[in-house]
Structures are given as structure tokens and as C-alpha cells.
Scaffold this active site. Structure first.
Site, mmCIF file in Angstrom:
data_model
loop_
_atom_site.group_PDB
_atom_site.id
_atom_site.type_symbol
_atom_site.label_atom_id
_atom_site.label_comp_id
_atom_site.label_asym_id
_atom_site.label_seq_id
_atom_site.Cartn_x
_atom_site.Cartn_y
_atom_site.Cartn_z
ATOM 1 N N SER A 40 21.090 8.054 -30.684
ATOM 2 C CA SER A 40 20.109 9.090 -30.636
ATOM 3 C C SER A 40 19.957 10.609 -32.184
ATOM 4 C CB SER A 40 20.986 10.363 -29.343
ATOM 5 O OG SER A 40 19.949 10.895 -29.012
ATOM 6 N N HIS A 63 17.555 5.441 -29.254
ATOM 7 C CA HIS A 63 17.396 6.020 -28.865
ATOM 8 C C HIS A 63 16.209 7.327 -28.959
ATOM 9 C CE1 HIS A 63 17.951 7.643 -24.215
ATOM 10 N NE2 HIS A 63 18.327 8.729 -25.069
ATOM 11 N N ASP A 88 14.290 10.710 -27.544
ATOM 12 C CA ASP A 88 14.563 11.999 -26.112
ATOM 13 C C ASP A 88 12.875 12.467 -26.402
ATOM 14 O OD1 ASP A 88 16.972 11.306 -25.317
ATOM 15 O OD2 ASP A 88 17.759 12.480 -26.920
ATOM 16 N N MET A 108 10.725 15.511 -24.526
ATOM 17 C CA MET A 108 10.820 16.646 -23.876
ATOM 18 C C MET A 108 9.313 17.361 -23.527
ATOM 19 S SD MET A 108 14.826 17.834 -24.793
ATOM 20 C CE MET A 108 15.742 16.435 -25.589
ATOM 21 N N HIS A 126 13.529 8.014 -23.966
ATOM 22 C CA HIS A 126 14.091 8.315 -22.646
ATOM 23 C C HIS A 126 13.235 9.884 -22.185
ATOM 24 C CE1 HIS A 126 17.884 11.224 -21.087
ATOM 25 N NE2 HIS A 126 17.131 10.434 -20.548
ATOM 26 N N MET A 169 12.370 12.605 -20.975
ATOM 27 C CA MET A 169 12.865 13.774 -20.100
ATOM 28 C C MET A 169 11.809 14.751 -19.667
ATOM 29 S SD MET A 169 17.012 14.810 -20.850
ATOM 30 C CE MET A 169 16.036 14.391 -23.190
ATOM 31 N N MET A 173 23.792 9.517 -16.937
ATOM 32 C CA MET A 173 24.015 10.613 -17.897
ATOM 33 C C MET A 173 25.442 10.911 -17.761
ATOM 34 S SD MET A 173 21.181 11.231 -19.753
ATOM 35 C CE MET A 173 21.501 12.719 -20.505
ATOM 36 N N GLY A 233 19.082 17.349 -22.372
ATOM 37 C CA GLY A 233 18.279 18.016 -22.879
ATOM 38 C C GLY A 233 19.516 18.816 -24.523
ATOM 39 N N PHE A 234 20.305 18.970 -24.952
ATOM 40 C CA PHE A 234 20.807 19.603 -25.699
ATOM 41 C C PHE A 234 22.428 18.529 -26.177
ATOM 42 C CE2 PHE A 234 20.771 22.937 -22.751
ATOM 43 C CZ PHE A 234 19.368 23.822 -23.492
ATOM 44 N N GLY A 235 21.606 18.336 -27.419
ATOM 45 C CA GLY A 235 23.359 17.532 -28.319
ATOM 46 C C GLY A 235 24.068 18.177 -28.001
ATOM 47 N N GLY A 236 26.180 17.076 -28.467
ATOM 48 C CA GLY A 236 26.563 17.909 -28.723
ATOM 49 C C GLY A 236 27.596 18.319 -27.385
ATOM 50 N N ASP A 266 24.877 7.313 -22.383
ATOM 51 C CA ASP A 266 24.441 9.070 -23.073
ATOM 52 C C ASP A 266 24.863 10.239 -22.502
ATOM 53 O OD1 ASP A 266 22.596 10.526 -24.416
ATOM 54 O OD2 ASP A 266 20.396 10.080 -23.359
ATOM 55 N N GLY A 267 25.444 10.607 -24.209
ATOM 56 C CA GLY A 267 25.646 12.473 -23.315
ATOM 57 C C GLY A 267 27.488 11.485 -24.383
ATOM 58 N N GLY A 306 25.282 10.556 -30.867
ATOM 59 C CA GLY A 306 24.469 11.115 -31.016
ATOM 60 C C GLY A 306 25.081 11.606 -32.135
ATOM 61 N N SER A 307 25.770 12.635 -31.890
ATOM 62 C CA SER A 307 26.524 12.932 -33.376
ATOM 63 C C SER A 307 27.642 12.710 -34.065
ATOM 64 C CB SER A 307 27.077 14.480 -32.543
ATOM 65 O OG SER A 307 26.537 15.193 -31.686
#
Length: 289
Positions: free
Chosen positions: A10, A35, A37, A39, A113, A115, A202, A207-210, A236-237, A258-259
Site C-alpha cells: 500500500s 495498491h 489509495d 481519496m 482503490h 475511496m 476492508m 482512510g488511515f494507515g497503521g 486491506d488494513g 502497508g506499514s
């Protein structure tokens, strides 16, 4: 049939000031796709962050080169990021075929993606920009069937870059992804499952990583895999080495991380670990049938 086990870093979790280099780093680390995002700050879908495009600005390559005004695909990403996630100004031994001024092409998949509050209005611009897959949220449209049809009718494009020149080539249909937030029942996705290429479940709020992985989303994945065994199912997430086995065992074959990947000192090993766990779970399901 599902397309096999794939790992997509991500880019939301990357160093956004070095976007081209970060994408290249993921390619060199063995990513199957990227991936991205997108927004628009709509509170119903995400927390107000902006990423992947800006309505008034372009992301140019770090060395300052940019395509001619006529070649620009629209008010979105520089095509070396959207279409291929390659930085055409990269030099050195990483990838000799994309040193500054050379022509490059790649078939790397880019999953957009979306959003956004009105996914209908971005299909053509993203197709022109070079997206491979357009994933929209079920919650964001009143007519999923019409949107799926529109996505199908807009072919994806690839770009070739030689110095500042951009040339576009038709490559085939734009693939369709359909996403649901944690609060949306998976049964609402079912009527469209045979019309899409991929379902995205999801495992955090968009909307927020981590964020922390939501294990209680796994029954949705399992239900989809049971009802639609050939469907690509993405999660994802909050997915990383500590949580991927739960996703894989439930039936996910496309893993967004992602992270865990982007912040690792050895992203290749993380990608390989995630892929191996996913592949082993898929093989076990096949043997259990």
C-alpha cells in the site's frame, strides 16, 4: 479461477515525497502489484486525507522532467507513477532499462482503490492515466451495475516514456474491484460477485494507515470464498506477518500490506513471507476439497 496469491504494498504508507523511488523499491522487492489509495476527503469513506491525485497539480518526476501539455492524461498522477510506478529519471544499477531518457514499459498491475464519494466520475480519467484495476466502494454508489458496466467499457492503457514524450497503448479491459467497509454486510456484495474481478474486504476503517487489524472481518472473507471459489478476494488494513495467516486461512488470495512492508528494512523478505503463507493456505484448501 482466482488469479493466485498476490501481494500488493500500500503506497499510502510510503514516503510520499519520494513516490517514484518508493514504487520502484517495491517493484525491486518483488511486489505483484501496487495498491494506490485515491481519496477525496469525503467523511463517509475516509478521514479527510488526500492521496494519489490532486485536482490542481501533477506529480512530476524528481528530476524535473514532465510530459508535454498535450501528453498529460489529466489532473492526476504523472503516468510513470499511475500507469507503471516507474520513475523515468532513475539512474544507476537498480534497473538499467529505465535510466534517464530511456523508453520503458511494464505490465505491473496497479489497483486504484477509489475511496471517493462519486466513483462514476473518475473511471475514464483513471483508465486514461493507466490504471489496471478500478476498485470502488459499494457504499458510494446507488447503481453498482451501471458503474461496473462503465468500468468494463473503459479499457486500461499503458504508457511508454522516452525522455519527456508519452505514448499510450491500448492493452485490454479495465478490471473491476468492489470494496466494502467493515460495517457493510457481505451479503450486499453477493449480487455483483459474478460481475466483478475482485472483492475487497476492508479490515480497518478506510482512510488511515497503521490501524489495528479487525479479525472479526474474516467471516466475510470465508463466506465469499465458500460462495464464490474462483473470485479474487483482497484484504486491506492492518495486514502483516502477524495477521496474514488469518486472512489466508479465511480465503483471501490478494494481500494489501502497508506499514509492515514499507517500513521494513527488508521488504523483500516480508513480501515473500506473506506470499508463502497465502500460497500454503490456498494449497491446503485445494487438498481439502
Amino acid at each position: 479461477m482466482a488469479s493466485g496469491c498476490k501481494i500488493g504494498p500500500s503506497i499510502l504508507n510510503s514516503d510520499l515525497a519520494n513516490l517514484g523511488a518508493e514504487c520502484l523499491r517495491m517493484l525491486d522487492s518483488g511486489a505483484d502489484y501496487l495498491h494506490l489509495d485515491v481519496m477525496d476527503g469525503h467523511p463517509a469513506l475516509q478521514g479527510g486525507q488526500f492521496f494519489a491525485f490532486c485536482s490542481q497539480h501533477h506529480l512530476w518526476s524528481p528530476c524535473g522532467r514532465k510530459p508535454s501539455k498535450a501528453a498529460r492524461p489529466g489532473p492526476f498522477l504523472w503516468p510513470g507513477v499511475v500507469a507503471h510506478a516507474y520513475n523515468p529519471c532513475t539512474s544507476g544499477s537498480q534497473r538499467e532499462r529505465i535510466t534517464c531518457g530511456q523508453k520503458f514499459e511494464t505490465s505491473l498491475g496497479n489497483n486504484m482503490h477509489m475511496m471517493v464519494s462519486k466513483p462514476e466520475q473518475w473511471v475514464k480519467p483513471m483508465a486514461v492515466a493507466g490504471a489496471n484495476q478500478y476498485t470502488f466502494h459499494l457504499e458510494a454508489t446507488e447503481n453498482p451495475g451501471a458503474l461496473i458496466k462503465d468500468i468494463r467499457e473503459n479499457g486500461m492503457k499503458s504508457c511508454s516514456v522516452t525522455q519527456a514524450e508519452v505514448q499510450w497503448h491500448s492493452q485490454g479491459p479495465l478490471q473491476v474491484g468492489l470494496a466494502i467497509k467493515p460495517g457493510t454486510s457481505v451479503e450486499y456484495l453477493a449480487p455483483w460477485a459474478n460481475q466483478i474481478d475482485m472483492a475487497l474486504v476492508m479490515t480497518v476503517e478506510p482512510g488511515f494507515g497503521g490501524q489495528k487489524f479487525m479479525e472479526d472481518m474474516m467471516p466475510k472473507v470465508h463466506w465469499l470464498r465458500t460462495q464464490f471459489p474462483s473470485l479474487d478476494i483482497e484484504v486491506d488494513g492492518g495486514v502483516g506477518p502477524d495477521t496474514v495467516h488469518k486472512c489466508a486461512e479465511a480465503g483471501a488470495n490478494m494481500i494489501v500490506s502497508g506499514s509492515a512492508i514499507m517500513r521494513s528494512e527488508d521488504p523483500r523478505s516480508v513480501i515473500n513471507l506473506l506470499r508463502n503463507v497465502c500460497s500454503e493456505a490456498a494449497q491446503k484448501r485445494s487438498l481439502d476439497r
